[in-house]
Design an enzyme around this catalytic site. Structure first.
Site, mmCIF file in Angstrom:
data_model
loop_
_atom_site.group_PDB
_atom_site.id
_atom_site.type_symbol
_atom_site.label_atom_id
_atom_site.label_comp_id
_atom_site.label_asym_id
_atom_site.label_seq_id
_atom_site.Cartn_x
_atom_site.Cartn_y
_atom_site.Cartn_z
ATOM 1 N N GLU A 176 -18.244 18.132 2.613
ATOM 2 C CA GLU A 176 -17.390 18.772 1.614
ATOM 3 C C GLU A 176 -17.935 18.565 0.205
ATOM 4 O O GLU A 176 -17.912 19.485 -0.626
ATOM 5 C CB GLU A 176 -15.966 18.227 1.741
ATOM 6 C CG GLU A 176 -15.283 18.660 3.035
ATOM 7 C CD GLU A 176 -13.929 18.030 3.261
ATOM 8 O OE1 GLU A 176 -13.173 18.558 4.098
ATOM 9 O OE2 GLU A 176 -13.618 17.014 2.618
ATOM 10 N N GLY B 64 -0.350 4.437 0.192
ATOM 11 C CA GLY B 64 -1.094 5.579 0.696
ATOM 12 C C GLY B 64 -0.236 6.377 1.654
ATOM 13 O O GLY B 64 0.996 6.280 1.654
ATOM 14 N N PHE B 65 -0.872 7.149 2.506
ATOM 15 C CA PHE B 65 -0.118 8.004 3.423
ATOM 16 C C PHE B 65 0.770 7.192 4.359
ATOM 17 O O PHE B 65 1.930 7.534 4.585
ATOM 18 C CB PHE B 65 -1.083 8.869 4.236
ATOM 19 C CG PHE B 65 -1.731 9.959 3.433
ATOM 20 C CD1 PHE B 65 -1.047 11.125 3.146
ATOM 21 C CD2 PHE B 65 -3.022 9.806 2.952
ATOM 22 C CE1 PHE B 65 -1.631 12.125 2.388
ATOM 23 C CE2 PHE B 65 -3.620 10.803 2.197
ATOM 24 C CZ PHE B 65 -2.924 11.969 1.911
ATOM 25 N N GLY B 66 0.248 6.095 4.900
ATOM 26 C CA GLY B 66 1.020 5.292 5.838
ATOM 27 C C GLY B 66 2.157 4.546 5.179
ATOM 28 O O GLY B 66 3.305 4.574 5.643
ATOM 29 N N GLY C 134 0.822 -1.208 0.000
ATOM 30 C CA GLY C 134 0.000 0.000 0.000
ATOM 31 C C GLY C 134 0.854 1.255 0.000
ATOM 32 O O GLY C 134 1.706 1.441 0.880
ATOM 33 N N ASP D 129 -6.003 3.152 8.090
ATOM 34 C CA ASP D 129 -7.378 2.650 8.140
ATOM 35 C C ASP D 129 -7.437 1.144 8.336
ATOM 36 O O ASP D 129 -8.469 0.604 8.747
ATOM 37 C CB ASP D 129 -8.108 3.001 6.838
ATOM 38 C CG ASP D 129 -8.327 4.498 6.675
ATOM 39 O OD1 ASP D 129 -7.962 5.256 7.593
ATOM 40 O OD2 ASP D 129 -8.857 4.909 5.628
ATOM 41 N N VAL E 6 -2.155 -7.521 -4.488
ATOM 42 C CA VAL E 6 -1.925 -8.557 -3.479
ATOM 43 C C VAL E 6 -3.195 -9.379 -3.296
ATOM 44 O O VAL E 6 -4.293 -8.840 -3.163
ATOM 45 C CB VAL E 6 -1.488 -7.926 -2.150
ATOM 46 C CG1 VAL E 6 -1.387 -8.986 -1.059
ATOM 47 C CG2 VAL E 6 -0.160 -7.194 -2.316
ATOM 48 N N ALA F 152 -5.730 11.027 7.407
ATOM 49 C CA ALA F 152 -4.419 10.982 6.749
ATOM 50 C C ALA F 152 -3.293 11.237 7.741
ATOM 51 O O ALA F 152 -2.233 10.598 7.676
ATOM 52 C CB ALA F 152 -4.376 12.009 5.616
ATOM 53 N N GLN F 153 -3.497 12.171 8.676
ATOM 54 C CA GLN F 153 -2.429 12.484 9.621
ATOM 55 C C GLN F 153 -2.112 11.313 10.541
ATOM 56 O O GLN F 153 -0.954 11.125 10.937
ATOM 57 C CB GLN F 153 -2.791 13.720 10.448
ATOM 58 C CG GLN F 153 -4.010 13.573 11.327
ATOM 59 C CD GLN F 153 -4.160 14.729 12.304
ATOM 60 O OE1 GLN F 153 -3.189 15.123 12.949
ATOM 61 N NE2 GLN F 153 -5.369 15.266 12.412
#
Length: 427
Positions: free
Chosen positions: A179, A21-23, A19, A308, A87, A324-325
């Site tokens: 949003e 993503g952010f992590g 993955g 997540d 995966v 995200a943080q």
């Protein structure tokens, strides 16, 4: 063999990250330049800035503004190898990540950061009629459906059908729904206002539906009330305490009453990726994998989970939110920890989340920020802060420049330049 030789001849541990993503990306960056052989696997070749995905869906930004090739991001990290692949499982006995093409990638330490997907709470038949927002493909789908509906409304002679085509229902009163609803209202009432000859886009109805008693339950009630007022000033009709009973091609059913709508957008729930099934562990009700304070998966040696995908609790015993943080802090922490553990033999420390504030944008001048401990910000100052934070978090300087200029142009002119229909016309 569970380890390989580095270019200097030293034995190198192998860390596989699933993955980007952010992590996952933060983990890879923290391991960059070390004596650790890192493999980063993702089914896409790009890192996606998910918090701005709704702006692609509402024609405010283009996909390239919020996505950057993974190889480019990590081009300065020779010890990081990027693999584009899907995966399908994990063989813990053989210590291999299994890919859809039948190949396997060996690991000494495995990091799972596969994010989340949308959930329709057992009503999967709604999915074709209510697009969610977790990928670029879904963002394009929403943009196409919204713009196509206005094009079809321009041609129809049936007033009832025209009203249905110009009605957009957003389901879910969390940050995504708020949003999205605000951005669509601005698109219809401002950016499209002068584009058509036979319809008036400013008469379009944007309806935000929330099953709970109020919007934005993760925020203090005063900020949620401000957001509600801001949405209503934009022309959004907010319906709280309204559970969706059905969604089909004609619209949404609420309390036995059908609301005709050509476009329905789903922002009501997410579920972790199926990674728990790969490991054979029991997830929580949202599919998250239980992890220890050092982010290692409970009962799975040398396997870690982030973002997540992971269930980890704060000091008060509450699960950390899917922000995200959170994922970014976890990735940076774990990358540094693995680097020190594998090269210096240090023990893995516990992760501590530092809350930098939770935010939601409500419209052109309005946003809310909750920093915790009673510290809050709303209105235009919060909007400026939100914009600054999101620009800084973009991974590439060129992206920051493009997004900043486009936001300035939108602010001054109310125009949106990404109003492209990229799918075949609806019948």
């Amino acid at each position: 063999m569970s380890q390989e030789q580095s270019s200097s001849g030293a034995v190198t541990a192998r860390v596989v990250i699933v993955g980007a993503g952010f992590g996952g990306l933060a983990t890879a960056k923290a391991l960059a330049g070390s004596e650790v052989a890192v493999t980063l696997i993702d089914q896409h070749n790009y890192h996606l800035f998910v918090p701005l995905l709704y702006q692609v869906a509402t024609a405010a930004l283009s996909p390239a503004d919020i996505a950057e090739p993974i190889r480019h991001i990590l081009s300065g990290a020779p010890n990081v190898n990027v693999v584009m692949g899907r995966v399908t499982g994990i063989d813990q006995g053989a210590r291999q990540v299994l890919l859809a093409d039948g190949s396997g990638i060996a690991y000494d330490r495995l990091v799972i950061a596969t994010g989340s997907t949308s959930t329709y709470f057992g009503h999967d038949a709604w999915a074709p009629h209510a697009a969610s927002l977790k990928s670029l493909e879904e963002a394009r789908t929403i943009r196409t459906r919204v713009l196509q509906a206005f094009e079809r409304a321009e041609r129809t002679q049936d007033p009832a059908e025209r009203a249905r085509l110009m009605t957009i229902v957003v389901v879910g009163g969390g940050p995504t729904g708020v949003e999205m609803a605000g951005s669509i209202a601005e698109l219809a009432h401002h950016a499209l206002a002068r584009d058509f000859r036979h319809i008036d886009p400013t008469t379009a109805r944007v309806i935000l539906v929330e099953a709970g008693p109020r919007l934005l339950t993760a925020f203090p009630e005063a900020l949620a009330a401000y957001a509600l007022g801001s949405l209503e000033r934009l022309g959004v009709s907010v319906m709280t305490g309204q559970a969706v009973q059905d969604i089909d091609a004609e619209g949404v059913t609420l309390a036995g009453r059908v609301v005709p709508a050509a476009t329905v957008i789903w922002g009501a729930g997410v579920r972790a990726s199926p990674a728990a099934g790969w490991l054979g562990v029991t997830p929580d009700r949202n599919g998250r994998i239980p992890v220890e304070p050092d982010l290692s998966v409970t009962g799975c040696p040398d396997v870690f989970a982030l973002g997540d995908t992971a269930l980890i609790r704060d000091a008060a015993g509450e699960p950390l939110p899917g922000l995200a943080q959170v994922a970014q802090q976890q990735g940076s922490h774990l990358g540094r920890a693995l680097r020190e553990a594998l090269t210096q033999g240090k023990p893995l420390p516990s992760f501590t989340f530092q809350n930098r504030g939770n935010a939601a944008i409500v419209g052109r001048h309005a946003a809310i920020f909750d920093f915790g401990r009673g510290r809050r910000l709303k209105g235009f100052p919060a909007w400026l802060l939100w914009a600054a934070v999101h620009v800084v978090l973009l991974v590439d300087f060129a992206q920051r420049t493009r997004v900043s200029l486009q936001w300035l142009w939108r602010y001054l002119t109310y125009r949106r330049g990404a109003r492209l229909i990229t799918a075949p016309p609806a019948r």
